[in-house]
Enzyme design. Structure first.
Site, short mmCIF file in Angstrom:
data_model
loop_
_atom_site.label_atom_id
_atom_site.label_comp_id
_atom_site.label_asym_id
_atom_site.label_seq_id
_atom_site.Cartn_x
_atom_site.Cartn_y
_atom_site.Cartn_z
N GLU A 91 0.85 -1.20 0.00
CA GLU A 91 0.00 0.00 0.00
C GLU A 91 0.89 1.25 0.00
OE1 GLU A 91 -3.27 1.10 -0.19
OE2 GLU A 91 -2.36 3.07 0.15
N GLN A 92 0.54 2.20 -0.87
CA GLN A 92 1.39 3.39 -0.99
C GLN A 92 1.29 4.34 0.21
OE1 GLN A 92 0.11 5.56 -4.46
NE2 GLN A 92 -1.91 5.99 -3.65
N ARG A 166 -17.35 3.77 5.44
CA ARG A 166 -16.22 3.15 4.74
C ARG A 166 -15.12 2.73 5.70
NH1 ARG A 166 -14.95 4.31 -0.66
NH2 ARG A 166 -16.73 5.14 -1.73
N TYR A 275 -28.22 9.03 4.19
CA TYR A 275 -28.65 7.84 4.96
C TYR A 275 -27.83 7.76 6.25
CZ TYR A 275 -24.77 6.03 2.02
OH TYR A 275 -23.58 5.86 1.35
N ASP A 352 -11.69 -1.16 -8.83
CA ASP A 352 -11.67 0.03 -9.69
C ASP A 352 -10.53 0.00 -10.71
OD1 ASP A 352 -13.88 1.09 -8.51
OD2 ASP A 352 -12.92 2.91 -7.76
C1 FAD Z 1 -19.08 9.41 -4.44
C2 FAD Z 1 -18.88 7.92 -4.47
C3 FAD Z 1 -19.82 7.11 -3.88
C4 FAD Z 1 -19.67 5.73 -3.93
N1 FAD Z 1 -20.63 4.95 -3.36
C5 FAD Z 1 -20.52 3.61 -3.43
C6 FAD Z 1 -21.51 2.78 -2.86
O1 FAD Z 1 -22.49 3.27 -2.27
N2 FAD Z 1 -21.37 1.42 -2.95
C7 FAD Z 1 -20.28 0.85 -3.57
O2 FAD Z 1 -20.18 -0.37 -3.60
N3 FAD Z 1 -19.32 1.63 -4.13
C8 FAD Z 1 -19.40 2.97 -4.08
N4 FAD Z 1 -18.44 3.77 -4.64
C9 FAD Z 1 -17.31 3.11 -5.36
C10 FAD Z 1 -16.22 2.67 -4.42
O3 FAD Z 1 -15.81 3.72 -3.59
C11 FAD Z 1 -15.03 2.14 -5.21
O4 FAD Z 1 -15.48 1.33 -6.24
C12 FAD Z 1 -14.11 1.34 -4.30
O5 FAD Z 1 -13.60 2.16 -3.28
C13 FAD Z 1 -12.97 0.74 -5.10
O6 FAD Z 1 -12.11 0.05 -4.24
P1 FAD Z 1 -10.66 -0.39 -4.74
O7 FAD Z 1 -10.05 -1.09 -3.59
O8 FAD Z 1 -10.78 -1.08 -6.05
O9 FAD Z 1 -9.90 0.97 -5.03
P2 FAD Z 1 -9.49 2.14 -4.03
O10 FAD Z 1 -10.47 2.29 -2.95
O11 FAD Z 1 -9.20 3.32 -4.88
O12 FAD Z 1 -8.14 1.62 -3.37
C14 FAD Z 1 -6.93 1.65 -4.07
C15 FAD Z 1 -5.80 1.54 -3.06
O13 FAD Z 1 -4.58 1.37 -3.76
C16 FAD Z 1 -3.62 2.26 -3.27
N5 FAD Z 1 -2.69 2.53 -4.38
C17 FAD Z 1 -2.94 3.25 -5.51
N6 FAD Z 1 -1.86 3.25 -6.30
C18 FAD Z 1 -0.91 2.51 -5.67
C19 FAD Z 1 0.41 2.13 -6.00
N7 FAD Z 1 0.99 2.53 -7.15
N8 FAD Z 1 1.10 1.35 -5.14
C20 FAD Z 1 0.52 0.94 -3.97
N9 FAD Z 1 -0.72 1.28 -3.60
C21 FAD Z 1 -1.45 2.04 -4.45
C22 FAD Z 1 -4.41 3.46 -2.79
O14 FAD Z 1 -3.70 4.22 -1.85
C23 FAD Z 1 -5.65 2.79 -2.21
O15 FAD Z 1 -5.45 2.41 -0.87
C24 FAD Z 1 -18.55 5.15 -4.59
C25 FAD Z 1 -17.58 5.98 -5.15
C26 FAD Z 1 -17.74 7.35 -5.10
C27 FAD Z 1 -16.69 8.22 -5.73
#
Ligand code: FAD
Length: 457
Positions: A91-92, A166, A275, A352
């Site tokens: 994790e960065q 979250r 909510y 994502d």
């Molecule tokens: C306004 C909003 C509302 C939302 N509401 C919902 C909801 O109600 N329900 C739902 O299911 N989803 C919701 N989402 C979507 C959800 O937030 C994301 O889909 C989810 O957080 C994705 O998780 P992830 O772990 O894939 O990515 P992220 O949460 O982006 O995590 C990525 C991680 O990787 C780390 N990282 C990045 N680059 C590097 C690197 N080069 N080296 C090491 N570490 C790195 C980052 O620091 C971070 O910790 C919402 C999003 C938004 C913007």
């Protein structure tokens, strides 16, 4: 049938697996749990080797690197760690954490929590809303209400619809990972680039260090470095929408503004959703509007005067709610067009990084958790063949996640409709039955049945 006994030959304990017909000794609690789970799943414990009269369970898991310790990264680390794989999360950030905001979790995600044995931990911190509602942001009129029943009540497919802070969801996953000694959690470790050879993957960190493993799952989010190398489709698509978020304490919300529903106020190029969170102790607000003013990222401050301007025509209840918040945090909302390939041999994407979507379907994190479960099942099915497992995982996921990405855009158009479209939206929804909304989303909320995915028979 499994009979647990303790015998002098094992450091931790030993177990008589009827299917093996003899005692198996375990050096570590986690190894026992893995074999136990495999037995329950009807899988063979391929890691058992003979030593004298006993058989010893050896840790022969793969060494898997996970880039990113967000919700997706921790979910997959935990899902794989439970199988005895050695997992290193890179994790960065200097600490593991999440931003302070709410997240909605559909019944399909609760099904995954059940699979991961996390239901109890999640239920302790979640809130179970009484309904999903939509009101018109200008007139305040009710457009649609989908009841969810009393606390913990089930939606038609048997799993609840919940909302969660979250930070709490992330903490549940982090604690689950920390409880497994075979998961290493590394902070201040930023993936700069990677390379792979026949049997291994090398991750180069920004500070010059190197981490080696046998596979890399990149859950490094919307601006994924690993995606750049595998998919190479440039920057994410900026939707032109921004989200302002705030969380209030229960006592700071007057009772006439409080609601135990997930309530969305939709209007022309704007909407507000709110909510309760954390067993009802907090109140989450997210105001979304079209804007060309944004900073790339998820954690910058918003401009309250622009927000007021965009919601100038909103009904009094919405105006009153917005006025209670002095400081907003801003998210720029982006997604990408779906792709069918996000895997290169021993490297794959998740969450994502693989399929970023707008938040209008409230499924981004949910899909990341589903990914984690499918990837785990694929790896079990393909045994140690990582490249095959990653292909199976991707094949199983890309159409479902693509549907979520595209449907989310469509929902955004519905929420932000104006003129005749808005009027038509209101009339059509108002004339539908209460359960009609669930029927339209059944494909999503029914979710996936992990145990049926890669059946051998
Ligand atoms: C306004 C909003 C509302 C939302 N509401 C919902 C909801 O109600 N329900 C739902 O299911 N989803 C919701 N989402 C979507 C959800 O937030 C994301 O889909 C989810 O957080 C994705 O998780 P992830 O772990 O894939 O990515 P992220 O949460 O982006 O995590 C990525 C991680 O990787 C780390 N990282 C990045 N680059 C590097 C690197 N080069 N080296 C090491 N570490 C790195 C980052 O620091 C971070 O910790 C919402 C999003 C938004 C913007």
């Amino acid at each position: 049938m499994i009979c647990i006994s303790v015998d002098g030959r094992a450091q931790v304990g030993s177990v008589l697996f009827e299917s093996f017909g003899q005692v198996v000794a375990f050096r570590h609690r986690s190894h026992f749990l893995v074999a136990f789970r495999r037995c329950i799943d009807g899988r063979t414990a391929h890691n058992v080797t003979r030593t004298g009269n006993t058989r010893e369970y050896m840790d022969q898991g793969l060494h898997i690197l996970v880039a990113g310790g967000g919700i997706g990264g921790l979910a997959v680390a935990y899902a794989l760690g439970r199988d005895g794989h050695d997992v290193t999360v890179i994790e960065q950030a200097s600490e593991f954490g999440e931003i302070g905001a709410g997240i909605q979790l559909g019944p399909n995600v609760f099904r995954m929590f059940s699979y991961l044995d996390l239901t109890e931990a999640i239920n302790e911190v979640a809130f179970f809303p009484s309904a999903l509602c939509m009101n018109d942001v200008c007139t305040g009129e009710r457009v649609v209400r989908m009841p969810l029943g009393d606390e913990g009540a089930r939606t038609p497919n048997g799993y609840p619809y919940g909302v969660i802070y979250r930070v709490d969801l992330h903490q549940v996953l982090l604690s689950a990972c920390r409880a497994l000694p075979n998961i290493r959690l590394r902070t201040s470790a930023r993936l700069a680039h990677f390379e792979q050879s026949a049997g291994s993957v090398q991750v180069h960190l920004a500070d010059g260090r190197r981490v080696d493993g046998e596979a890399l799952v990149a859950a490094d989010g919307l601006w994924s470095k690993v995606r750049e190398a595998i998919v190479g489709d440039g920057k994410p698509r900026v939707s032109g929408h921004v989200a302002y978020r705030a969380v209030l304490k229960r006592e700071d919300v007057p009772s006439h503004l409080w609601s135990d529903e997930v309530r969305l106020w939709g209007g022309e190029k704007t909407h507000l959703v709110h909510y309760p969170l954390r067993r009802g102790e907090l109140f989450n607000l997210v105001a979304v509007f079209h804007s060309s003013k944004y900073d790339e990222g998820w954690d910058t401050f918003g401009d309250a005067s622009e927000l007021r301007e965009r919601f100038a025509r909103a009904c009094p209840q919405v105006q009153e709610l917005l006025a209670r918040i002095e400081m907003w945090k801003m998210w720029v909302l982006c997604d990408r067009d779906p792709v069918m390939n996000w895997t290169d041999r021993r490297v794959t994407l998740l969450g994502d990084a693989a399929h970023p979507m707008l938040q209008y379907l409230a499924q981004g994190a949910g899909q990341a958790i589903e990914d984690a479960v499918v990837l785990r099942e694929a790896l079990c099915h393909a045994s140690r063949d990582v490249a095959l497992a990653f292909q199976l995982y991707q094949q199983t996921r890309y159409l479902r996640t693509a549907r979520a990405q595209l449907t989310a855009r469509f929902y955004g158009d519905i929420y932000h409709a104006s003129g005749v479209t808005r009027e038509l939206r209101n009339r059509l929804f108002q004339s539908g039955t209460e359960s009609a909304g669930f029927v339209g989303l059944q494909w999503m909320y029914d979710g996936i049945n992990p145990k049926q995915l890669f059946r051998r028979d």
